[in-house]
Design a protein around this motif. Structure first.
Motif, PDB file in Angstrom:
ATOM      1  N   ASP A   1       0.709  -1.248   0.000  1.00 37.10           N
ATOM      2  CA  ASP A   1      -0.023  -0.315  -0.104  1.00 37.10           C
ATOM      3  C   ASP A   1       0.846   1.073   0.110  1.00 37.10           C
ATOM      4  OD1 ASP A   1      -2.046  -1.686  -0.081  1.00 37.10           O
ATOM      5  OD2 ASP A   1      -2.767  -1.026   1.879  1.00 37.10           O
TER       6      ASP A   1
ATOM      7  N   TYR B   1      -6.604   6.365  -0.742  1.00 37.89           N
ATOM      8  CA  TYR B   1      -5.864   5.321  -0.740  1.00 37.89           C
ATOM      9  C   TYR B   1      -5.478   4.438   0.315  1.00 37.89           C
ATOM     10  CZ  TYR B   1      -5.141   5.422  -5.617  1.00 37.89           C
ATOM     11  OH  TYR B   1      -5.387   5.537  -7.074  1.00 37.89           O
TER      12      TYR B   1
ATOM     13  N   TYR C   1      -5.618   3.536  -8.917  1.00 38.94           N
ATOM     14  CA  TYR C   1      -4.530   3.307  -9.573  1.00 38.94           C
ATOM     15  C   TYR C   1      -3.790   2.089  -8.645  1.00 38.94           C
ATOM     16  CZ  TYR C   1       0.634   3.553 -10.378  1.00 38.94           C
ATOM     17  OH  TYR C   1       1.895   3.054 -10.911  1.00 38.94           O
ATOM     18  N   GLY C   2      -3.117   1.011  -9.526  1.00 37.08           N
ATOM     19  CA  GLY C   2      -2.756  -0.042  -9.003  1.00 37.08           C
ATOM     20  C   GLY C   2      -3.874  -1.245  -8.597  1.00 37.08           C
TER      21      GLY C   2
ATOM     22  N   ILE D   1       2.267   1.881  -3.473  1.00 34.28           N
ATOM     23  CA  ILE D   1       1.284   2.222  -4.543  1.00 34.28           C
ATOM     24  C   ILE D   1       1.060   3.722  -4.049  1.00 34.28           C
ATOM     25  CG2 ILE D   1      -1.202   2.411  -4.860  1.00 34.28           C
ATOM     26  CD1 ILE D   1      -0.899  -0.560  -4.843  1.00 34.28           C
TER      27      ILE D   1
END
Lengths: 158, 158
Positions: B4, B38, B94-95, B7
């Motif tokens: 995490d 995120y 994203y990711g 990312i």
DNA sequence: CTCGGTGCAAAGCTTTTGCATCCGC
DNA sequence: GCGGATGCAAAAGCTTTGCACCGAG
């Protein structure tokens, strides 16, 4: 009998049967709204529909329009779309080929298309995830070709 | 470095580059909102996000949350969904593998799935209608299997 | 120092709700 | 006549906007 009238008479039968089956009342407002919807082309929102009926001196309230649209969506005579804005768009659904939408993010033009593979995806995913898939919404977002995109034309002028 | 954090550091770089490119200011609020997003799992709406940040005693306003979400959607770090309700849902982008959604009309559960054929449809339709398709939204609506559908369980009890 | 960004509150829009009245059954 | 449906207006809920102040460049 013109195509539209033929479709409308079929649609009226379906709606009547649905209302009877659900023990809902067959009010004149409900049929007037159905008729107004099937006499329109393309997408519309609640306000459009309400104003059109008001302009024809038909006495309806927004509340009834919302209520009736919910019922019509329930019995598959009307489709409801959320095209990314916070304004629900509706479309008549009976007698017209089921299709999906392509929206230009620059000029907001909406095109329609059909692709049989969507049905296949729907079936496969439903089976895989043990879902009884009833319907779907596929929207492609992009930019339409230069000649057609009004916003780009304006950009060129500036 | 945990996945995490890795990312997030990539995402921060992308956001920074985007802001610089567009000559937007790199304010602490913008990065705090990005970080909060995120660090979350699954979908969220503006109110969720705003409350979470308030609970952490972070001083933000709804206006800034809306503004920043727009920017993050623009630079593809966040996806915005309209799942048929009038409440926009967001998701980090994203990711995480690009995917589509399957929604239970009875219990509102949201599942995710991937199918490569959607890409093919997107390409074919784009070519056919001369559209530069950039992204899409596919939502399947249906009913999940009995064992999983909370609402049906409730129905059985009544 | 400038001016874009922020916080806050008010305003805007779509949709829902409450209630008296109306009318389909 | 009963109870669902309607019309109207008020309320609710999400999002946008106006404005004074703040702080990134």
């Amino acid at each position: 009998m013109p195509v539209d009238e033929k479709i409308f008479s079929e649609v009226k039968k379906i709606f009547t049967a649905y209302l009877e089956n659900k023990e809902l009342r067959k009010t004149p407002e409900r049929f007037a709204i159905l008729e107004e919807i099937y006499s329109r082309q393309g997408h519309f929102d609640v306000e459009n529909l309400y104003i059109s009926m008001k302009n024809k001196n038909y006495r309806v309230s927004r509340a009834t329009v919302y209520n009736t649209l919910d019922i019509l969506v329930d019995c598959d005579l009307v489709t409801k779309h959320q095209f990314g804005k916070n304004l629900a768009q509706y479309e008549k659904a009976y007698g017209f080929r089921q299709h999906d939408h392509l929206i230009c993010t620059e000029c907001n033009k909406v095109l329609e298309f059909c692709d049989p593979r969507i049905q296949a995806i729907q079936n496969k995913v439903g089976e895989l995830l043990q879902f009884n898939v009833l319907h779907h919404s596929l929207i492609l977002y992009g930019q339409c070709s230069n000649e057609l995109c009004e916003n780009r034309k304006k950009d060129k002028l500036n």
